[in-house]
Write a protein that holds these residues in place. Sequence first.
Motif, PDB file in Angstrom:
ATOM      1  N   VAL A 122       0.841  -1.208   0.000  1.00  0.00           N
ATOM      2  CA  VAL A 122       0.000   0.000   0.000  1.00  0.00           C
ATOM      3  C   VAL A 122       0.875   1.257   0.000  1.00  0.00           C
ATOM      4  CG1 VAL A 122      -1.678   1.325   1.359  1.00  0.00           C
ATOM      5  CG2 VAL A 122      -2.015  -1.140   1.012  1.00  0.00           C
ATOM      6  N   ARG A 123       1.925   1.280   0.831  1.00  0.00           N
ATOM      7  CA  ARG A 123       2.855   2.421   0.856  1.00  0.00           C
ATOM      8  C   ARG A 123       3.505   2.623  -0.511  1.00  0.00           C
ATOM      9  NH1 ARG A 123       4.104   0.521   5.967  1.00  0.00           N
ATOM     10  NH2 ARG A 123       5.766  -0.789   5.157  1.00  0.00           N
ATOM     11  N   SER A 124       3.972   1.538  -1.089  1.00  0.00           N
ATOM     12  CA  SER A 124       4.629   1.623  -2.399  1.00  0.00           C
ATOM     13  C   SER A 124       3.645   2.048  -3.485  1.00  0.00           C
ATOM     14  CB  SER A 124       5.272   0.282  -2.754  1.00  0.00           C
ATOM     15  OG  SER A 124       6.313  -0.013  -1.845  1.00  0.00           O
ATOM     16  N   ALA A 125       2.426   1.557  -3.409  1.00  0.00           N
ATOM     17  CA  ALA A 125       1.394   1.959  -4.372  1.00  0.00           C
ATOM     18  C   ALA A 125       1.092   3.447  -4.232  1.00  0.00           C
ATOM     19  CB  ALA A 125       0.127   1.132  -4.184  1.00  0.00           C
ATOM     20  N   ALA A 126       1.074   3.959  -3.001  1.00  0.00           N
ATOM     21  CA  ALA A 126       0.836   5.389  -2.797  1.00  0.00           C
ATOM     22  C   ALA A 126       1.915   6.208  -3.495  1.00  0.00           C
ATOM     23  CB  ALA A 126       0.787   5.712  -1.302  1.00  0.00           C
TER      24      ALA A 126
ATOM     25  N   ASP B  32      -0.267  -3.628 -15.024  1.00  0.00           N
ATOM     26  CA  ASP B  32       1.073  -4.165 -15.276  1.00  0.00           C
ATOM     27  C   ASP B  32       2.133  -3.375 -14.514  1.00  0.00           C
ATOM     28  OD1 ASP B  32       0.157  -6.217 -16.903  1.00  0.00           O
ATOM     29  OD2 ASP B  32       0.469  -5.087 -18.762  1.00  0.00           O
ATOM     30  N   ASP B  33       1.998  -2.053 -14.453  1.00  0.00           N
ATOM     31  CA  ASP B  33       2.926  -1.223 -13.671  1.00  0.00           C
ATOM     32  C   ASP B  33       2.886  -1.633 -12.204  1.00  0.00           C
ATOM     33  OD1 ASP B  33       3.632   0.373 -15.901  1.00  0.00           O
ATOM     34  OD2 ASP B  33       2.022   1.811 -15.462  1.00  0.00           O
ATOM     35  N   LEU B  34       1.686  -1.788 -11.677  1.00  0.00           N
ATOM     36  CA  LEU B  34       1.533  -2.160 -10.268  1.00  0.00           C
ATOM     37  C   LEU B  34       2.172  -3.518  -9.987  1.00  0.00           C
ATOM     38  CD1 LEU B  34      -2.135  -0.950  -9.755  1.00  0.00           C
ATOM     39  CD2 LEU B  34      -0.094   0.035  -8.689  1.00  0.00           C
ATOM     40  N   VAL B  35       1.867  -4.487 -10.830  1.00  0.00           N
ATOM     41  CA  VAL B  35       2.399  -5.838 -10.640  1.00  0.00           C
ATOM     42  C   VAL B  35       3.927  -5.813 -10.706  1.00  0.00           C
ATOM     43  CG1 VAL B  35       2.524  -8.128 -11.725  1.00  0.00           C
ATOM     44  CG2 VAL B  35       0.310  -7.013 -11.418  1.00  0.00           C
ATOM     45  N   THR B  36       4.459  -5.129 -11.709  1.00  0.00           N
ATOM     46  CA  THR B  36       5.909  -5.083 -11.895  1.00  0.00           C
ATOM     47  C   THR B  36       6.595  -4.300 -10.781  1.00  0.00           C
ATOM     48  OG1 THR B  36       5.632  -5.205 -14.286  1.00  0.00           O
ATOM     49  CG2 THR B  36       7.738  -4.367 -13.485  1.00  0.00           C
ATOM     50  N   ARG B  37       6.123  -3.103 -10.512  1.00  0.00           N
ATOM     51  CA  ARG B  37       6.787  -2.218  -9.529  1.00  0.00           C
ATOM     52  C   ARG B  37       6.610  -2.680  -8.087  1.00  0.00           C
ATOM     53  NH1 ARG B  37       8.683   3.065 -11.530  1.00  0.00           N
ATOM     54  NH2 ARG B  37       8.574   2.752 -13.773  1.00  0.00           N
ATOM     55  N   LEU B  38       5.478  -3.307  -7.799  1.00  0.00           N
ATOM     56  CA  LEU B  38       5.207  -3.712  -6.419  1.00  0.00           C
ATOM     57  C   LEU B  38       5.644  -5.146  -6.138  1.00  0.00           C
ATOM     58  CD1 LEU B  38       1.654  -2.126  -5.997  1.00  0.00           C
ATOM     59  CD2 LEU B  38       3.892  -1.129  -5.432  1.00  0.00           C
ATOM     60  N   GLY B  39       6.037  -5.874  -7.188  1.00  0.00           N
ATOM     61  CA  GLY B  39       6.454  -7.257  -7.004  1.00  0.00           C
ATOM     62  C   GLY B  39       5.306  -8.136  -6.539  1.00  0.00           C
ATOM     63  N   LEU B  40       4.143  -7.838  -7.021  1.00  0.00           N
ATOM     64  CA  LEU B  40       2.917  -8.488  -6.598  1.00  0.00           C
ATOM     65  C   LEU B  40       2.339  -9.259  -7.773  1.00  0.00           C
ATOM     66  CD1 LEU B  40       0.886  -8.364  -4.140  1.00  0.00           C
ATOM     67  CD2 LEU B  40      -0.175  -6.447  -5.307  1.00  0.00           C
ATOM     68  N   HIS B  41       1.838 -10.436  -7.520  1.00  0.00           N
ATOM     69  CA  HIS B  41       1.166 -11.182  -8.583  1.00  0.00           C
ATOM     70  C   HIS B  41      -0.203 -10.573  -8.833  1.00  0.00           C
ATOM     71  CE1 HIS B  41       4.142 -14.338  -8.897  1.00  0.00           C
ATOM     72  NE2 HIS B  41       4.191 -14.365  -7.589  1.00  0.00           N
ATOM     73  N   ARG B  42      -0.597 -10.574 -10.076  1.00  0.00           N
ATOM     74  CA  ARG B  42      -1.896 -10.030 -10.477  1.00  0.00           C
ATOM     75  C   ARG B  42      -3.031 -10.633  -9.640  1.00  0.00           C
ATOM     76  NH1 ARG B  42      -3.208  -7.443 -15.393  1.00  0.00           N
ATOM     77  NH2 ARG B  42      -1.083  -7.857 -16.032  1.00  0.00           N
ATOM     78  N   ASN B  43      -3.019 -11.945  -9.463  1.00  0.00           N
ATOM     79  CA  ASN B  43      -4.067 -12.618  -8.687  1.00  0.00           C
ATOM     80  C   ASN B  43      -4.080 -12.135  -7.235  1.00  0.00           C
ATOM     81  OD1 ASN B  43      -4.897 -14.041 -10.916  1.00  0.00           O
ATOM     82  ND2 ASN B  43      -3.786 -15.913 -10.356  1.00  0.00           N
ATOM     83  N   SER B  44      -2.895 -11.909  -6.678  1.00  0.00           N
ATOM     84  CA  SER B  44      -2.804 -11.423  -5.292  1.00  0.00           C
ATOM     85  C   SER B  44      -3.384 -10.016  -5.179  1.00  0.00           C
ATOM     86  CB  SER B  44      -1.358 -11.416  -4.815  1.00  0.00           C
ATOM     87  OG  SER B  44      -0.842 -12.716  -4.771  1.00  0.00           O
TER      88      SER B  44
ATOM     89  N   SER C 279      -9.460  -4.732  -6.935  1.00  0.00           N
ATOM     90  CA  SER C 279      -9.279  -4.051  -8.213  1.00  0.00           C
ATOM     91  C   SER C 279      -8.167  -3.016  -8.064  1.00  0.00           C
ATOM     92  CB  SER C 279     -10.575  -3.330  -8.615  1.00  0.00           C
ATOM     93  OG  SER C 279     -10.872  -2.305  -7.679  1.00  0.00           O
ATOM     94  N   LYS C 280      -7.806  -2.430  -9.184  1.00  0.00           N
ATOM     95  CA  LYS C 280      -6.862  -1.307  -9.161  1.00  0.00           C
ATOM     96  C   LYS C 280      -7.430  -0.186  -8.297  1.00  0.00           C
ATOM     97  CE  LYS C 280      -5.171   2.227 -12.352  1.00  0.00           C
ATOM     98  NZ  LYS C 280      -5.097   2.626 -13.764  1.00  0.00           N
ATOM     99  N   ARG C 281      -8.714   0.091  -8.439  1.00  0.00           N
ATOM    100  CA  ARG C 281      -9.355   1.145  -7.648  1.00  0.00           C
ATOM    101  C   ARG C 281      -9.280   0.828  -6.164  1.00  0.00           C
ATOM    102  NH1 ARG C 281     -14.164   2.363  -5.187  1.00  0.00           N
ATOM    103  NH2 ARG C 281     -14.744   4.568  -5.199  1.00  0.00           N
ATOM    104  N   GLY C 282      -9.475  -0.444  -5.798  1.00  0.00           N
ATOM    105  CA  GLY C 282      -9.385  -0.839  -4.391  1.00  0.00           C
ATOM    106  C   GLY C 282      -8.001  -0.571  -3.822  1.00  0.00           C
ATOM    107  N   LEU C 283      -6.969  -0.899  -4.589  1.00  0.00           N
ATOM    108  CA  LEU C 283      -5.600  -0.610  -4.157  1.00  0.00           C
ATOM    109  C   LEU C 283      -5.382   0.899  -4.099  1.00  0.00           C
ATOM    110  CD1 LEU C 283      -2.732  -1.316  -3.370  1.00  0.00           C
ATOM    111  CD2 LEU C 283      -2.238  -1.747  -5.799  1.00  0.00           C
ATOM    112  N   TYR C 284      -5.908   1.619  -5.078  1.00  0.00           N
ATOM    113  CA  TYR C 284      -5.777   3.071  -5.091  1.00  0.00           C
ATOM    114  C   TYR C 284      -6.411   3.690  -3.836  1.00  0.00           C
ATOM    115  CZ  TYR C 284      -6.285   7.935  -6.449  1.00  0.00           C
ATOM    116  OH  TYR C 284      -6.228   9.304  -6.466  1.00  0.00           O
ATOM    117  N   LEU C 285      -7.607   3.264  -3.504  1.00  0.00           N
ATOM    118  CA  LEU C 285      -8.274   3.812  -2.310  1.00  0.00           C
ATOM    119  C   LEU C 285      -7.483   3.497  -1.047  1.00  0.00           C
ATOM    120  CD1 LEU C 285     -12.012   3.110  -3.160  1.00  0.00           C
ATOM    121  CD2 LEU C 285     -10.888   5.353  -2.989  1.00  0.00           C
ATOM    122  N   ALA C 286      -6.940   2.279  -0.953  1.00  0.00           N
ATOM    123  CA  ALA C 286      -6.110   1.933   0.204  1.00  0.00           C
ATOM    124  C   ALA C 286      -4.875   2.828   0.241  1.00  0.00           C
ATOM    125  CB  ALA C 286      -5.719   0.457   0.152  1.00  0.00           C
TER     126      ALA C 286
END
Length: 188
Positions: A13-17, A31-43, A50-57
């Motif tokens: 969440v910090r890195s996404a911010a 793809d940016d989120l998955v690559t930059r955050l080292g997170l699997h798409r499914n995770s 969703s992307k929006r859910g991560l954005y709101l967090a």
Amino acid sequence: MGRPRGFDEAEVVRSAARLFAGRSYDGTSIDDLVTRLGLHRNSLYKTFGSKRGLYLAALRWSLEHEVAPLIDRVTEAAGPAEALRAALGPPDGGGGLDLLLLAAVELAPEDAEVAELVARTLAALDEAAGGSAPEPGAGAADAHTSDDGLAVALSAAIIGLRIRTRSGAPGADVDRACAALAHRVGHH
């Protein structure tokens, strides 16, 4: 029993911010989120929906951990010029405002939840700016920063200077702006 998470949700969440603050919501792909955050798409989808859910967090995290301390510094400032310095000086030079500013212009016009978070935070910044004590030597009748108009003007100055700094525009010299503000409030 499910498999344990292979990532630190708070760190994601910090890195996404930081990523959204630097590139905006629309400028950041899954793809940016998955690559930059080292997170699997499914995770990402399983944890945030969703992307929006991560954005709101990420936005909520930024408002709580970056903007709220900035607002506290403004509240404790000894006057309008000091409030500008407190908001835009170290430790982050006002960078904690970046995601808030992008949210205000990019998503708030179309997303009621983001609009409410932005409005609540800007109101808190206005309130903090209104609570700044007068500059030393300012006349009693002229120095009241609790006036709503001056509080909003101070908030706008903080936001405007951060935008100028972020864009690399000339005229973003916080010290010059603080001196000019102290002079105007003290001699108006």
